[in-house]
Motif scaffolding. Structure first.
Motif, PDB file in Angstrom:
ATOM      1  N   ASP A  57       1.162  -1.183  -0.421  1.00  0.00           N
ATOM      2  CA  ASP A  57      -0.061  -0.237   0.190  1.00  0.00           C
ATOM      3  C   ASP A  57       0.967   1.419  -0.293  1.00  0.00           C
ATOM      4  O   ASP A  57       1.706   0.860   0.876  1.00  0.00           O
ATOM      5  CB  ASP A  57      -0.976   0.279   1.195  1.00  0.00           C
ATOM      6  N   LEU A  58       0.459   2.239  -0.868  1.00  0.00           N
ATOM      7  CA  LEU A  58       0.679   3.415  -0.438  1.00  0.00           C
ATOM      8  C   LEU A  58       0.282   4.377  -0.676  1.00  0.00           C
ATOM      9  O   LEU A  58      -1.400   4.601  -0.831  1.00  0.00           O
ATOM     10  CB  LEU A  58       1.612   3.753  -1.945  1.00  0.00           C
ATOM     11  N   TRP A  59       0.723   5.498   0.611  1.00  0.00           N
ATOM     12  CA  TRP A  59      -0.575   6.541   0.688  1.00  0.00           C
ATOM     13  C   TRP A  59      -0.199   7.629   0.437  1.00  0.00           C
ATOM     14  O   TRP A  59       0.697   8.544   0.806  1.00  0.00           O
ATOM     15  CB  TRP A  59      -1.096   6.673   3.135  1.00  0.00           C
ATOM     16  N   ILE A  60      -1.661   8.272  -0.158  1.00  0.00           N
ATOM     17  CA  ILE A  60      -0.998   9.377  -1.273  1.00  0.00           C
ATOM     18  C   ILE A  60      -2.014  11.099  -0.520  1.00  0.00           C
ATOM     19  O   ILE A  60      -3.058  10.880  -0.650  1.00  0.00           O
ATOM     20  CB  ILE A  60      -1.029   9.379  -2.222  1.00  0.00           C
ATOM     21  N   ILE A  61      -1.295  11.775   0.130  1.00  0.00           N
ATOM     22  CA  ILE A  61      -1.323  13.152   1.188  1.00  0.00           C
ATOM     23  C   ILE A  61      -0.921  14.066   0.006  1.00  0.00           C
ATOM     24  O   ILE A  61      -0.355  13.901  -0.839  1.00  0.00           O
ATOM     25  CB  ILE A  61      -0.731  13.572   1.703  1.00  0.00           C
ATOM     26  N   GLU A  62      -0.931  15.790   0.408  1.00  0.00           N
ATOM     27  CA  GLU A  62      -1.098  16.272  -0.642  1.00  0.00           C
ATOM     28  C   GLU A  62       0.810  16.822  -0.243  1.00  0.00           C
ATOM     29  O   GLU A  62       1.137  16.309   1.163  1.00  0.00           O
ATOM     30  CB  GLU A  62      -1.639  18.023   0.103  1.00  0.00           C
ATOM     31  N   ALA A  63       1.443  17.463  -1.320  1.00  0.00           N
ATOM     32  CA  ALA A  63       3.204  17.510  -0.894  1.00  0.00           C
ATOM     33  C   ALA A  63       3.500  18.430   0.262  1.00  0.00           C
ATOM     34  O   ALA A  63       4.647  17.779   0.906  1.00  0.00           O
ATOM     35  CB  ALA A  63       3.814  17.599  -2.472  1.00  0.00           C
ATOM     36  N   GLN A  64       2.481  18.820   0.420  1.00  0.00           N
ATOM     37  CA  GLN A  64       3.206  19.779   1.432  1.00  0.00           C
ATOM     38  C   GLN A  64       3.115  19.218   3.380  1.00  0.00           C
ATOM     39  O   GLN A  64       3.571  19.855   3.577  1.00  0.00           O
ATOM     40  CB  GLN A  64       2.398  21.643   1.810  1.00  0.00           C
ATOM     41  N   SER A  65       2.483  18.284   3.255  1.00  0.00           N
ATOM     42  CA  SER A  65       2.002  17.822   4.704  1.00  0.00           C
ATOM     43  C   SER A  65       3.053  16.279   4.854  1.00  0.00           C
ATOM     44  O   SER A  65       3.233  15.951   4.181  1.00  0.00           O
ATOM     45  CB  SER A  65       0.696  17.297   4.774  1.00  0.00           C
ATOM     46  N   SER A  66       3.278  16.768   6.257  1.00  0.00           N
ATOM     47  CA  SER A  66       3.264  15.366   6.557  1.00  0.00           C
ATOM     48  C   SER A  66       3.022  14.734   7.905  1.00  0.00           C
ATOM     49  O   SER A  66       4.114  13.826   8.738  1.00  0.00           O
ATOM     50  CB  SER A  66       5.296  15.206   6.754  1.00  0.00           C
ATOM     51  N   ASN A  67       2.642  15.291   8.053  1.00  0.00           N
ATOM     52  CA  ASN A  67       1.350  14.760   9.238  1.00  0.00           C
ATOM     53  C   ASN A  67       0.397  14.191   8.521  1.00  0.00           C
ATOM     54  O   ASN A  67      -0.452  14.674   8.596  1.00  0.00           O
ATOM     55  CB  ASN A  67       1.515  15.884  10.013  1.00  0.00           C
ATOM     56  N   ILE A  68      -0.142  12.687   8.404  1.00  0.00           N
ATOM     57  CA  ILE A  68      -1.556  12.386   8.436  1.00  0.00           C
ATOM     58  C   ILE A  68      -2.352  13.434   9.125  1.00  0.00           C
ATOM     59  O   ILE A  68      -3.592  12.872   8.958  1.00  0.00           O
ATOM     60  CB  ILE A  68      -1.542  10.647   9.116  1.00  0.00           C
ATOM     61  N   ASN A  69      -2.640  13.788  10.253  1.00  0.00           N
ATOM     62  CA  ASN A  69      -3.757  14.201  10.886  1.00  0.00           C
ATOM     63  C   ASN A  69      -3.904  15.585  10.566  1.00  0.00           C
ATOM     64  O   ASN A  69      -5.382  16.447  10.476  1.00  0.00           O
ATOM     65  CB  ASN A  69      -3.178  14.594  12.610  1.00  0.00           C
ATOM     66  N   THR A  70      -3.202  16.434   9.187  1.00  0.00           N
ATOM     67  CA  THR A  70      -3.369  17.726   9.233  1.00  0.00           C
ATOM     68  C   THR A  70      -2.936  17.668   7.691  1.00  0.00           C
ATOM     69  O   THR A  70      -2.389  18.838   7.180  1.00  0.00           O
ATOM     70  CB  THR A  70      -2.292  18.902   9.789  1.00  0.00           C
ATOM     71  N   VAL A  71      -3.990  17.455   7.186  1.00  0.00           N
ATOM     72  CA  VAL A  71      -4.158  16.871   5.741  1.00  0.00           C
ATOM     73  C   VAL A  71      -5.228  17.542   5.337  1.00  0.00           C
ATOM     74  O   VAL A  71      -6.384  17.823   5.632  1.00  0.00           O
ATOM     75  CB  VAL A  71      -3.651  15.893   4.665  1.00  0.00           C
ATOM     76  N   ASN A  72      -5.036  17.591   3.761  1.00  0.00           N
ATOM     77  CA  ASN A  72      -6.281  18.635   3.353  1.00  0.00           C
ATOM     78  C   ASN A  72      -6.179  18.373   2.111  1.00  0.00           C
ATOM     79  O   ASN A  72      -6.182  16.781   1.620  1.00  0.00           O
ATOM     80  CB  ASN A  72      -5.650  20.467   2.224  1.00  0.00           C
ATOM     81  N   SER A  73      -7.616  18.598   1.805  1.00  0.00           N
ATOM     82  CA  SER A  73      -8.459  18.137   0.637  1.00  0.00           C
ATOM     83  C   SER A  73      -8.094  17.608  -1.322  1.00  0.00           C
ATOM     84  O   SER A  73      -6.830  18.440  -1.266  1.00  0.00           O
ATOM     85  CB  SER A  73      -9.504  18.734   0.506  1.00  0.00           C
ATOM     86  N   LEU A  74      -7.612  17.079  -1.444  1.00  0.00           N
ATOM     87  CA  LEU A  74      -7.310  16.739  -2.872  1.00  0.00           C
ATOM     88  C   LEU A  74      -8.476  16.064  -4.133  1.00  0.00           C
ATOM     89  O   LEU A  74      -9.553  16.447  -3.442  1.00  0.00           O
ATOM     90  CB  LEU A  74      -7.140  14.659  -3.096  1.00  0.00           C
ATOM     91  N   ASP A  75      -8.511  16.672  -4.920  1.00  0.00           N
ATOM     92  CA  ASP A  75      -9.459  16.408  -6.202  1.00  0.00           C
ATOM     93  C   ASP A  75      -9.482  14.722  -6.273  1.00  0.00           C
ATOM     94  O   ASP A  75      -8.578  13.659  -6.978  1.00  0.00           O
ATOM     95  CB  ASP A  75      -9.271  16.866  -7.191  1.00  0.00           C
ATOM     96  N   GLN A  76     -11.032  14.904  -6.270  1.00  0.00           N
ATOM     97  CA  GLN A  76     -11.967  13.232  -6.574  1.00  0.00           C
ATOM     98  C   GLN A  76     -11.077  12.698  -7.502  1.00  0.00           C
ATOM     99  O   GLN A  76     -10.632  11.466  -7.446  1.00  0.00           O
ATOM    100  CB  GLN A  76     -12.991  13.181  -6.697  1.00  0.00           C
ATOM    101  N   ARG A  77     -11.302  12.852  -8.708  1.00  0.00           N
ATOM    102  CA  ARG A  77     -10.183  12.813  -9.882  1.00  0.00           C
ATOM    103  C   ARG A  77      -9.006  12.127  -9.845  1.00  0.00           C
ATOM    104  O   ARG A  77      -8.409  10.830 -10.489  1.00  0.00           O
ATOM    105  CB  ARG A  77     -10.795  14.067 -11.292  1.00  0.00           C
TER     106      ARG A  77
END
Length: 377
Positions: A57-77
């Protein structure tokens, strides 16, 4: 030698009690503070810790964050775009939505809705953290989970099928988790549809994308490929993201410094209190040490005798401190505070005890090493 050391301890009971008490207090405080720190560190990364993470598994989040508790939203596409890559077997959207839960008795609580699709439920909760209910029930309209230990915090009773409101909308608790707490938030697991509806999340937004790789795929290679194709994203190994989350919270909150300072001062104070008390005890028995040297005892023998006393003090103090720590562990377990006294942790505390006690005895060793038998008669 140990028998003679025991006699010295026995005959000087007042100082012996003082030394053992200092060891017990120091080791108990060190164990308590480190136990609390490890527990809080577990909570910091529990969004990962509660999930049934797979090696591919790879967990993909916004590039600016390194904290899983403070992630911003991403485009569903992006879910479909990443899923179309050759080495990706499947992608899963995850919703994280802050919300307010209202109970029928008037109590309210701030919660975080964690939404993932059935039947995989890639965000959990893992099966071993389910106390009551069935995981598949989270697909029912308005169904959410609740944490068993949150009932005391919320001052309300929790049970399966309990009716509640979330953000003013009707919902129900269909699953009770245990030890699935999080740092600074109460997690309520549900499906993505329920998370969107109850959390007022737009249908074109997600917060995390979990990509499951095809067997034999190089995880590092795909991670770099995703970063190159989507510069706004960063793909993480789940365990590395968990460690990064813990590190960031410890640094930004100064929590690591606070706990570290308390532990350091407990070690230093214990070292000097024990050392000075052993030094004072050696002065009280200086004639005995002088007599041993006068009848032919070598300096190494006398030094070992002092260290043997310190070793006995360490063992006695350590055993008492461990009993107190075990009592503390069971005393706070009912409130959800899980203190893990593992064999490695216990051995670490034993090592610290020996360093404090035997190291502190060097004050007395240096004094007695310079002692001339003629000077005490």
């Amino acid at each position: 030698m140990l028998r003679l050391a025991y006699k010295f301890i026995k005959y000087d009971r007042a100082k012996s009690v003082g030394i053992i008490t200092a060891i017990v207090i120091s080791i108990f405080l060190i164990g308590q503070q480190l136990g609390l720190l490890f527990f809080l560190m577990g909570l910091m990364g529990n969004l990962v810790g509660n999930a049934p993470v797979q090696d591919n598994d790879l967990w993909i989040i916004e590039a600016q964050s390194s904290n899983i508790n403070t992630v911003n939203s991403l485009d569903q596409r992006l879910v479909q775009q990443i899923g179309s890559l050759p080495d990706i077997a499947q992608t899963f959207p995850v919703i994280l939505a802050p919300a307010r839960a209202t109970f029928l008795d008037g109590k309210t609580a701030s919660v975080t809705l964690v939404g993932a699709d059935a039947p995989d439920y890639v965000m959990g909760p893992d099966q071993d953290r389910i106390k009551e209910g069935i995981l598949s029930s989270l697909t029912d309209p308005g169904s959410v989970s609740a944490e068993f230990f949150s009932s005391k915090t919320w001052n309300t009773t929790l049970f399966v099928n309990k009716a509640i409101e979330i953000n003013g909308q009707r919902a129900k608790i269909s699953l009770i988790t245990k030890q699935a707490q999080a740092f600074g938030a109460s997690l309520m697991y549900t499906s993505t549809n329920n998370a969107r509806l109850l959390g007022n999340v737009p249908p074109f937004k997600v917060n995390i994308i979990i990509a499951r790789l095809k067997p034999g795929t190089d995880k590092e290679k795909i991670s770099n490929e995703i970063t190159q194709l989507f510069p706004q994203l960063r793909a993480w190994d789940a365990k590395k993201l968990q460690k990064s989350t813990i590190k960031e919270i410890l640094v930004t909150s100064n929590m690591g410094m606070s706990f570290g300072t308390l532990v350091l001062f407990a070690i230093i104070s214990g070292f000097f209190i024990i050392g000075l008390t052993l030094y004072s005890s050696a002065l009280d028995r200086i004639k005995d040490y002088g007599t041993l040297k006068a009848i032919g005892a070598k300096k190494s023998y006398v030094n070992k005798l002092i260290i043997a006393q310190a070793f006995l003090y360490a063992i006695i103090g350590y055993l008492i401190a461990m009993l107190l720590l075990i009592g503390f562990k069971f005393g706070v377990a009912g409130s959800g505070l899980v203190i893990d006294i593992s064999p490695i942790f216990a051995l670490f505390l034993l090592l610290i005890t020996l360093i404090i006690s035997v190291g502190g005895s060097l004050f007395a060793v240096r004094k007695i090493a310079k002692l001339e038998p003629a000077s005490v008669f």
